[in-house]
Write a protein that holds these residues in place. Sequence first.
Motif, PDB file in Angstrom:
ATOM      1  N   GLY A  31       0.831  -1.124   0.012  1.00 24.54           N
ATOM      2  CA  GLY A  31      -0.065   0.035   0.117  1.00 24.54           C
ATOM      3  C   GLY A  31       0.901   1.309   0.035  1.00 24.54           C
ATOM      4  O   GLY A  31       0.484   2.260  -0.547  1.00 24.54           O
ATOM      5  N   GLY A  32       1.832   1.203   0.542  1.00 22.81           N
ATOM      6  CA  GLY A  32       3.044   2.160   0.734  1.00 22.81           C
ATOM      7  C   GLY A  32       3.497   2.789  -0.882  1.00 22.81           C
ATOM      8  O   GLY A  32       3.784   3.885  -0.894  1.00 22.81           O
ATOM      9  N   MET A  33       3.783   1.904  -1.790  1.00 23.34           N
ATOM     10  CA  MET A  33       4.141   2.033  -2.997  1.00 23.34           C
ATOM     11  C   MET A  33       3.184   2.788  -3.545  1.00 23.34           C
ATOM     12  O   MET A  33       3.297   3.827  -4.246  1.00 23.34           O
ATOM     13  N   VAL A  34       1.767   2.540  -3.423  1.00 24.27           N
ATOM     14  CA  VAL A  34       0.522   3.417  -4.169  1.00 24.27           C
ATOM     15  C   VAL A  34       0.578   4.802  -3.401  1.00 24.27           C
ATOM     16  O   VAL A  34       0.091   5.624  -4.083  1.00 24.27           O
ATOM     17  N   LYS A  38       0.560   9.176  -4.351  1.00 25.84           N
ATOM     18  CA  LYS A  38      -0.116  10.264  -3.870  1.00 25.84           C
ATOM     19  C   LYS A  38       0.374  11.163  -3.019  1.00 25.84           C
ATOM     20  O   LYS A  38      -0.464  12.141  -2.623  1.00 25.84           O
ATOM     21  N   ALA A  39       1.615  11.118  -2.484  1.00 27.03           N
ATOM     22  CA  ALA A  39       1.864  11.883  -1.388  1.00 27.03           C
ATOM     23  C   ALA A  39       1.979  13.517  -1.911  1.00 27.03           C
ATOM     24  O   ALA A  39       2.404  13.590  -3.172  1.00 27.03           O
ATOM     25  N   VAL A  42       7.310  16.288   0.808  1.00 28.96           N
ATOM     26  CA  VAL A  42       8.226  15.394   0.968  1.00 28.96           C
ATOM     27  C   VAL A  42       8.241  14.800   2.447  1.00 28.96           C
ATOM     28  O   VAL A  42       8.468  13.524   2.666  1.00 28.96           O
ATOM     29  N   ASN A  43       7.646  15.366   3.547  1.00 25.23           N
ATOM     30  CA  ASN A  43       7.490  14.874   4.704  1.00 25.23           C
ATOM     31  C   ASN A  43       6.507  13.657   4.481  1.00 25.23           C
ATOM     32  O   ASN A  43       6.702  12.707   5.256  1.00 25.23           O
ATOM     33  N   MET A  44       5.472  13.954   3.870  1.00 23.06           N
ATOM     34  CA  MET A  44       4.618  12.676   3.927  1.00 23.06           C
ATOM     35  C   MET A  44       5.064  11.500   3.106  1.00 23.06           C
ATOM     36  O   MET A  44       5.230  10.458   3.635  1.00 23.06           O
ATOM     37  N   LEU A  93       8.163   5.701 -12.022  1.00 26.62           N
ATOM     38  CA  LEU A  93       7.776   4.479 -11.748  1.00 26.62           C
ATOM     39  C   LEU A  93       6.116   4.589 -11.246  1.00 26.62           C
ATOM     40  O   LEU A  93       6.070   5.506 -10.296  1.00 26.62           O
ATOM     41  N   LYS A  94       5.264   4.213 -11.931  1.00 25.80           N
ATOM     42  CA  LYS A  94       3.870   3.945 -11.185  1.00 25.80           C
ATOM     43  C   LYS A  94       3.806   2.278 -10.958  1.00 25.80           C
ATOM     44  O   LYS A  94       4.436   1.571 -11.573  1.00 25.80           O
ATOM     45  N   VAL A  95       3.042   2.345  -9.939  1.00 26.57           N
ATOM     46  CA  VAL A  95       2.864   0.857  -9.330  1.00 26.57           C
ATOM     47  C   VAL A  95       1.349   0.729  -9.187  1.00 26.57           C
ATOM     48  O   VAL A  95       0.651   1.562  -8.641  1.00 26.57           O
ATOM     49  N   SER A  96       1.025  -0.803  -9.632  1.00 30.33           N
ATOM     50  CA  SER A  96      -0.310  -1.187  -9.390  1.00 30.33           C
ATOM     51  C   SER A  96      -0.036  -2.579  -8.644  1.00 30.33           C
ATOM     52  O   SER A  96       0.815  -3.178  -8.996  1.00 30.33           O
ATOM     53  N   CYS A  97      -0.741  -3.067  -7.202  1.00 30.72           N
ATOM     54  CA  CYS A  97      -0.320  -4.131  -6.747  1.00 30.72           C
ATOM     55  C   CYS A  97      -1.933  -4.953  -6.398  1.00 30.72           C
ATOM     56  O   CYS A  97      -2.823  -4.231  -6.380  1.00 30.72           O
ATOM     57  N   ASN A  98      -1.785  -6.103  -6.166  1.00 29.09           N
ATOM     58  CA  ASN A  98      -2.941  -6.800  -6.030  1.00 29.09           C
ATOM     59  C   ASN A  98      -2.437  -8.318  -5.251  1.00 29.09           C
ATOM     60  O   ASN A  98      -1.597  -8.995  -5.799  1.00 29.09           O
ATOM     61  N   VAL A  99      -2.850  -8.240  -3.981  1.00 23.40           N
ATOM     62  CA  VAL A  99      -2.612  -9.158  -3.285  1.00 23.40           C
ATOM     63  C   VAL A  99      -3.366 -10.324  -3.379  1.00 23.40           C
ATOM     64  O   VAL A  99      -4.751 -10.312  -3.260  1.00 23.40           O
TER      65      VAL A  99
END
Length: 275
Positions: A31-34, A38-39, A42-44, A93-99
């Motif tokens: 979830g962090g990669m996604v 959206k951040a 920089v702090n976020m 880099l753009k990422v999509s993930c599916n567990v």
Amino acid sequence: MRQILIIMCLWIVPSLLWAIGTPESVRKFYGGMVDLEKASDVNMANRIQQTMASCFMASDKSGIELTIDGLNTMPSTLYTMKLHTMIFREKSLKVSCNVINTELVEQPDQNGIEQKKGAQHYVSYIKKDYTRNDGTSSYNDLVFTLISNGLIVSMENTTEDRNSKTPRPSEDNERLSLEQLRAKAAYCYTKKDYVQAYEYYEQLVKVAPTDGDAAYRIALLTFWRKGCKVKYKKKKLAEEKAKEYIDVAIRYGSDEIREKAMNVRDNWNNDNVYF
């Protein structure tokens, strides 16, 4: 009708009992990669990266060693920093993930009923797509999580698709930590890849000769000659080696393992091989 309901309950209840959700560390990392995409500042982004790094088990801040996504081998903390750079800073880099799912990683025990009870790890199957300027690359990840603390102990790519074939962990054993060896040995046993499981357990008892749990597991495999028929072509030789391992389990194992091992040894000595 009543009998049908009883049968359905007997089937459904065990299934629900062993239903497993995604470990929090796995959910937070992917979830962090996604979230990095959206951040808003920089702090976020830094907080997200630090959360991702904290998902890995390690004895120091560097994390566990990873060889993943076609990158050079690096500590997991450095890996999350690299993702931070590519996803947030460079926007390259753009990422999509599916567990896909998570399973218990079982280990050899006296009988099948107790395998789930003694499980020490989860394995999660993740499908992810990396999109760069040169196109999209798809990866299938195997992620091992230690049940006792919920942290990731191993993560790697596999070329297999969970929906079509059972993925196997890589065979680069030189960098494996003890916990990674335990996870991969049990994983291969769960998938009935007994030859590979036996190799991992042999490595484990070699680098950790006082590991009572590992000695107990390999004792059972040796006695059954699961994964070691080539090495122990004669049943008698396998039984003799198995008894050596079981003595180590009794000497160094936890109270639970010691009790199990003593029970196994007594049954072997009395030719009461009921499992």
